[in-house]
Every structure is written in structure tokens, then in C-alpha cells.
Enzyme design. Structure first.
Site, PDB file in Angstrom:
ATOM      1  N   THR A  46       1.812  -4.755   4.274  1.00 29.30           N
ATOM      2  CA  THR A  46       1.484  -5.110   5.328  1.00 29.30           C
ATOM      3  C   THR A  46       0.967  -6.575   5.542  1.00 29.30           C
ATOM      4  O   THR A  46       1.228  -7.233   6.659  1.00 29.30           O
ATOM      5  CB  THR A  46       0.616  -4.152   6.046  1.00 29.30           C
ATOM      6  OG1 THR A  46      -0.703  -3.995   5.497  1.00 29.30           O
ATOM      7  CG2 THR A  46       1.046  -2.765   6.321  1.00 29.30           C
ATOM      8  N   ASP A  47       0.038  -6.757   4.635  1.00 25.60           N
ATOM      9  CA  ASP A  47      -0.689  -8.269   4.798  1.00 25.60           C
ATOM     10  C   ASP A  47       0.139  -9.355   5.252  1.00 25.60           C
ATOM     11  O   ASP A  47       0.107 -10.214   5.850  1.00 25.60           O
ATOM     12  CB  ASP A  47      -1.780  -8.541   3.706  1.00 25.60           C
ATOM     13  CG  ASP A  47      -2.753  -7.647   3.438  1.00 25.60           C
ATOM     14  OD1 ASP A  47      -3.071  -6.877   4.163  1.00 25.60           O
ATOM     15  OD2 ASP A  47      -3.301  -7.599   2.360  1.00 25.60           O
ATOM     16  N   THR A 104       0.628  -1.239  -0.054  1.00 22.38           N
ATOM     17  CA  THR A 104      -0.036   0.091  -0.078  1.00 22.38           C
ATOM     18  C   THR A 104       0.834   1.436   0.136  1.00 22.38           C
ATOM     19  O   THR A 104       0.553   2.315  -0.777  1.00 22.38           O
ATOM     20  CB  THR A 104      -0.770   0.002   1.195  1.00 22.38           C
ATOM     21  OG1 THR A 104      -1.896  -1.181   1.017  1.00 22.38           O
ATOM     22  CG2 THR A 104      -1.664   1.289   1.313  1.00 22.38           C
ATOM     23  N   ASP A 162       1.299  -6.559  -4.427  1.00 19.95           N
ATOM     24  CA  ASP A 162       0.621  -6.666  -3.168  1.00 19.95           C
ATOM     25  C   ASP A 162       1.188  -7.665  -2.427  1.00 19.95           C
ATOM     26  O   ASP A 162       1.445  -8.857  -3.176  1.00 19.95           O
ATOM     27  CB  ASP A 162      -0.912  -6.931  -3.400  1.00 19.95           C
ATOM     28  CG  ASP A 162      -1.921  -6.631  -2.229  1.00 19.95           C
ATOM     29  OD1 ASP A 162      -1.554  -7.546  -1.348  1.00 19.95           O
ATOM     30  OD2 ASP A 162      -2.781  -5.936  -2.309  1.00 19.95           O
ATOM     31  N   SER A 163       1.528  -7.617  -1.051  1.00 16.76           N
ATOM     32  CA  SER A 163       2.176  -8.737  -0.371  1.00 16.76           C
ATOM     33  C   SER A 163       1.360 -10.162  -0.445  1.00 16.76           C
ATOM     34  O   SER A 163       1.964 -11.346  -0.082  1.00 16.76           O
ATOM     35  CB  SER A 163       2.522  -8.255   0.985  1.00 16.76           C
ATOM     36  OG  SER A 163       1.390  -8.287   1.975  1.00 16.76           O
TER      37      SER A 163
HETATM   38  N1  ASP Z   1      -2.553  -5.534   0.540  1.00 18.43           N
HETATM   39  C1  ASP Z   1      -1.664  -4.553   1.021  1.00 18.43           C
HETATM   40  C2  ASP Z   1      -0.438  -5.591   0.809  1.00 18.43           C
HETATM   41  O1  ASP Z   1      -0.062  -6.212   1.691  1.00 18.43           O
HETATM   42  C3  ASP Z   1      -2.000  -4.020   2.206  1.00 18.43           C
HETATM   43  C4  ASP Z   1      -0.961  -3.162   2.874  1.00 18.43           C
HETATM   44  O2  ASP Z   1       0.269  -2.750   2.426  1.00 18.43           O
HETATM   45  O3  ASP Z   1      -0.833  -2.433   3.750  1.00 18.43           O
HETATM   46  O4  ASP Z   1       0.311  -5.289   0.138  1.00 18.43           O
END
Ligand code: ASP
Length: 359
Positions: A112-113, A21, A80-81
Site C-alpha cells: 500500500t505504501d 503486506t 515491500d513497495s
Molecule cells: N510496507 C508495506 C508495503 O507497502 C505496506 C503495505 O503493503 O500495506 O509494501
């Protein structure tokens, strides 16, 4: 012993942007997606990240008079992770290894995921790590006026560039957590990560407070990077009423390792349907099963008959490991081609500070 702050006026940090993100942009359908080049473009435009009197990508001096010069390396396809897998982890580790001698520290910018999984995987892969490797990301993209991206990035850079913490850490919302102790606990809040069974390694307020007594000592030997992971590992969260057939199917080949997320202090149903017998048969067949708790806090310890039954069935008590640490550790250990007895013994011991031995 508390290592002295480095005395050189400049430290060099490599920032690896993998996606997430923090560097996303809204597409035509109004949803966020990673866009190649966008993160680096945004970083180049942030006044807080550059000292106008210095070459680009050099920070102003910190309170202790130290600047950080950083290079940003972005992967061709930022992800996207949710889309990362073992091959990406191996690539991150290899890239850190390649640049290891040229930098004092590394910041891995990540979604973050699955950040807690990558942080754990890197901890196991980077054997003998003597420099900080800090993962960070954001819940709100850096392009937005109000965001947590800049704060997280500055905090991660600052810690990486100032403190010789020889560990894989995860920096988020003013805290540095040990990477293999961290877990994502909030899908929308800015304080998105917790380390339920180990206090933060550092907290950033008016001052930066590093908990040096928790930081692992710098290793004596050189860095050795292990990128072989066994992909045939899985996690299963137990639930009341799970049937023997479901469990048997789950444990069927090619499964080699299972993280069993059990109830409370490590309990599983031991009365009906002979679930314990299914676990025992799988253990005897060579499946390594590690027991961690569904509870965020606390550890697995066979204080109840229902927990002791698992130990008797060959299931390894995983102490206070997070499910993320347990899964990546199993994939790592099974990938090393060790005898299964050794895999089982190591699974229950602390390799990178991922669990508390004898709590
Ligand atoms: N879906 C995103 C990811 O993990 C969420 C984030 O980065 O906060 O890449």
C-alpha cells in the site's frame, strides 16, 4: 454509454503479485517481510477463491452468473513497495503488455505504501488501455485470521472480471478509485486510500455501483506501452521559512522536473529572499516545475498575487493533481524526449483523467 456486462460465463484475469503486506509473514525478529511463494500458497488455500466443482483458481459464479478464472503470477522477489522504483513499474507494464491478449483484465497485488505512485505510473505507461488494470493490497496479511486482504482481493477480482472499465484503478475497502487520482491517507486504518478530487469509479455494497459517467471511454487505437521515464524528478513540499540556498540546491542539476507542493490554492512566498527568482532561473534553464497544492482537496489556481508570481516564473499550474500523479507524469513526459514547451503544455492538461481541466 454504459457497456453491457459481458455475456460469456467466464472471464480470465491475470493476478500479478508484486509484494506488500497482503502476502507478508512475520520473520524471526517479529516484523513482517515478503516471502517468495507465500502469497500463492495462501491463495491456493482460501475456499472463497475456488469453486470445488471447477479447476483450481476459478471462482464460484457471481450474482450475475459469471465465474472468474484467474492465474497468479508472482515475482521471484516479492518486495515491500517502499523498495519499488521506475524499473519495477516498467516491468509491471511490460508484463501486462505481454499477457494483454490472453486476459480480460489484470489485478496487480501491491504494497500500500507506494501503490498510488505505481497506479499513476501505470496509467501513463499504458497508453490506449482498453481493459481493467486494478491495483489492490491490504493493511493486514492474508495469513491472519482477521484481515482485509481477502475482501480487497475478491472485490478487485470481481470488478476486473465483470466491468469493462478501461482504466488503471485502485481497489481498496469497497471502493474503486481512478489510480492516478488516489492517495494513501491512512497508515493503519483499513479505509486507507482516498481520491479527494474525483468520486470513486465504483462502490461495492450490497450491489456494485459503477459511476459510468466518470469512467473514461475505451480508446480506439491499440495499447502502446511507454516505459521510458526520466528519473531526475523530485517533489518539494514548501514550508514557511524555506531559504533561497535550500531551494537553489534542490533545483541544481541533474534535476529536470520538480513537483512544487505549494500552499492552499497554489501559493508560494513572493516577498523575501527572491525565491520566485530562483524558480524562474531554474525554469529558464529548462527545469519543468509543476505546482500542486499541499491540501488534499481543491486545485491550484492563480487567484492570489503569490500564486500568479509562480505562473509568471514559468511554473505550470497542476490543477487538482495528486503529488503522486504529478511526479509520475513529469517523469513520464520528460522521458518521452518531447520539446520542453510541449512537456509544460501537457503537464497542465488531462492525459489519463489525472486532473480536472477548467474546474
Ligand atoms: N510496507 C508495506 C508495503 O507497502 C505496506 C503495505 O503493503 O500495506 O509494501
Amino acid at each position: 454509454m454504459v457497456p453491457a456486462e459481458p455475456t460469456e460465463p467466464m472471464s480470465r484475469v491475470l493476478v500479478l503479485y508484486t509484494g506488500g503486506t497482503i502476502g507478508m509473514r512475520k520473520n524471526a525478529r517479529g516484523v513482517y517481510e515478503p516471502v517468495a511463494g507465500w502469497f500463492a500458497e495462501q491463495i491456493a488455500q482460501q475456499p472463497q477463491l475456488h469453486d470445488p466443482t471447477q479447476p483450481k483458481f476459478t471462482t464460484r459464479p457471481s450474482a450475475s452468473g459469471r465465474r472468474i478464472h484467474y492465474d497468479v503470477a508472482a515475482y521471484e522477489v516479492p518486495l515491500d513497495s517502499a523498495n519499488l522504483d521506475l524499473s519495477h513499474w516498467a516491468r509491471f507494464a511490460t508484463d501486462i503488455e505481454r499477457a494483454y491478449d490472453d486476459y480480460d483484465a489484470f489485478v496487480v497485488v501491491h504494497g500500500t505504501d507506494t501503490m498510488a505512485y505505481t497506479a499513476s505510473a501505470l496509467a501513463f505507461m499504458l497508453d490506449g488501455l482498453a481493459k481493467p488494470v486494478i491495483l489492490t493490497g491490504a493493511q493486514i496479511p492474508i495469513e491472519r485470521l482477521r484481515n482485509d486482504a481477502l475482501d480487497n482481493l475478491l472485490g478487485a477480482l470481481g470488478i476486473a472480471g465483470h466491468y469493462a472499465i478501461p482504466e488503471v484503478g485502485l481497489y481498496f475497502h469497497h471502493k474503486l478509485l481512478r489510480g492516478c487520482r488516489a492517495t494513501k491517507v491512512d497508515a493503519v486504518g483499513l479505509d486507507a486510500f482516498a481520491s479527494p478530487n474525483l468520486p470513486p469509479l465504483a462502490e461495492v455494497g450490497v450491489d456494485v455501483k459503477v459511476a459510468w459517467h466518470l469512467v473514461r471511454p475505451a480508446p480506439a487505437g491499440p495499447l502502446r506501452v511507454h516505459t521510458r521515464f526520466d528519473p531526475h524528478v523530485a517533489s518539494l513540499r514548501l514550508y514557511p521559512g524555506i531559504t533561497r540556498r535550500i531551494l537553489e540546491n534542490f533545483l541544481a542539476p541533474p534535476l529536470a522536473g520538480l513537483v512544487l507542493e505549494s500552499f492552499g490554492a497554489g501559493n508560494a512566498p513572493d516577498r523575501d529572499d527572491d525565491l520566485i527568482g530562483v524558480l524562474r532561473a531554474a525554469s529558464e534553464r529548462g527545469v519543468v516545475i509543476v505546482n500542486v497544492s499541499q491540501c488534499l482537496k481543491g486545485h491550484v489556481r492563480p487567484s492570489y498575487a503569490a500564486g500568479q508570481a509562480l505562473v509568471d516564473a514559468g511554473v505550470v499550474p497542476g490543477a487538482d493533481m495528486t503529488p503522486e500523479a504529478a511526479l509520475t507524469k513529469l517523469a513520464y513526459l520528460l522521458g518521452q524526449g518531447l520539446p520542453l514547451d510541449e512537456v509544460r503544455a501537457l503537464a497542465g492538461r488531462s492525459l489519463r483523467g489525472e486532473l480536472t481541466e477548467d474546474p
